[in-house]
Design an enzyme around this catalytic site. Structure first.
Site, PDB file in Angstrom:
ATOM      1  N   TYR A 224      27.188  -0.746 -38.377  1.00 21.25           N
ATOM      2  CA  TYR A 224      28.579  -1.098 -38.121  1.00 21.25           C
ATOM      3  C   TYR A 224      28.646  -2.309 -37.200  1.00 21.25           C
ATOM      4  CZ  TYR A 224      33.369  -0.734 -36.447  1.00 21.25           C
ATOM      5  OH  TYR A 224      34.666  -1.010 -36.117  1.00 21.25           O
ATOM      6  N   CYS A 225      29.423  -3.291 -37.575  1.00 20.12           N
ATOM      7  CA  CYS A 225      29.716  -4.470 -36.777  1.00 20.12           C
ATOM      8  C   CYS A 225      28.421  -5.203 -36.407  1.00 20.12           C
ATOM      9  CB  CYS A 225      30.554  -4.075 -35.555  1.00 20.12           C
ATOM     10  SG  CYS A 225      31.404  -5.468 -34.789  1.00 20.12           S
ATOM     11  N   VAL A 226      28.213  -5.504 -35.143  1.00 21.88           N
ATOM     12  CA  VAL A 226      27.009  -6.228 -34.730  1.00 21.88           C
ATOM     13  C   VAL A 226      25.764  -5.379 -34.987  1.00 21.88           C
ATOM     14  CG1 VAL A 226      25.822  -7.319 -32.784  1.00 21.88           C
ATOM     15  CG2 VAL A 226      28.269  -7.597 -33.041  1.00 21.88           C
TER      16      VAL A 226
END
Length: 143
Positions: free
Chosen positions: A63-65
């Site tokens: 998720y995300c970074v």
């Protein structure tokens, strides 16, 4: 939110779930880069999962970074012949930075220079600075 939890859903489907949580760095992690997060995070987690479960192959999600880190780790794993991740799902993850989309609002030469200067002083990006940027990306708050 328990009603919308992906983890809860995955467990209900019979998956054993392990989670690596992002650590907002401070001065003790000022010398660590993405490579350290890859080795000490994703790759170490794969070792721990195999030791705990006996399973060598995993299905991964990022998720995300964390997803960006996972994507970079997959490239490293492919280059080194490590095939422990069978499949991957990326949520809200940027992997192609040639067109940063809405994030371009926060990227210009002056902001990058200020960010580089700030990070050179502390050795890390303070969590609240990243949080502020992401909070401004919420659709109902865009201007």
């Amino acid at each position: 939110n328990p009603e919308k939890s992906f983890v809860r859903w995955a467990v209900e489907q019979g998956f054993t779930v392990f989670i690596i949580s992002w650590v907002n760095p401070d001065e003790t992690k000022a010398t660590k880069g993405f490579e350290a997060y890859m080795h000490e995070g994703v790759l170490t987690a794969l070792d721990v999962i195999e030791k705990a479960t006996g399973e060598r192959k995993v299905t991964a999600a990022g998720y995300c970074v964390g997803g960006t880190l996972l994507a970079l780790t997959l490239a490293y794993m492919a280059a080194t012949g490590d095939d422990r991740i069978d499949s991957v799902t990326l949520f809200a993850t940027q992997v192609d930075f040639s067109d940063a989309g809405d994030l371009q609002i926060f990227v210009d030469e002056a902001r990058l220079a200020a960010l580089d200067e700030s990070m050179a002083r502390t050795g890390y990006l303070e969590g609240y600075k990243m949080a502020n940027a992401f909070n401004m990306l919420r659709p109902n708050e865009l201007i």
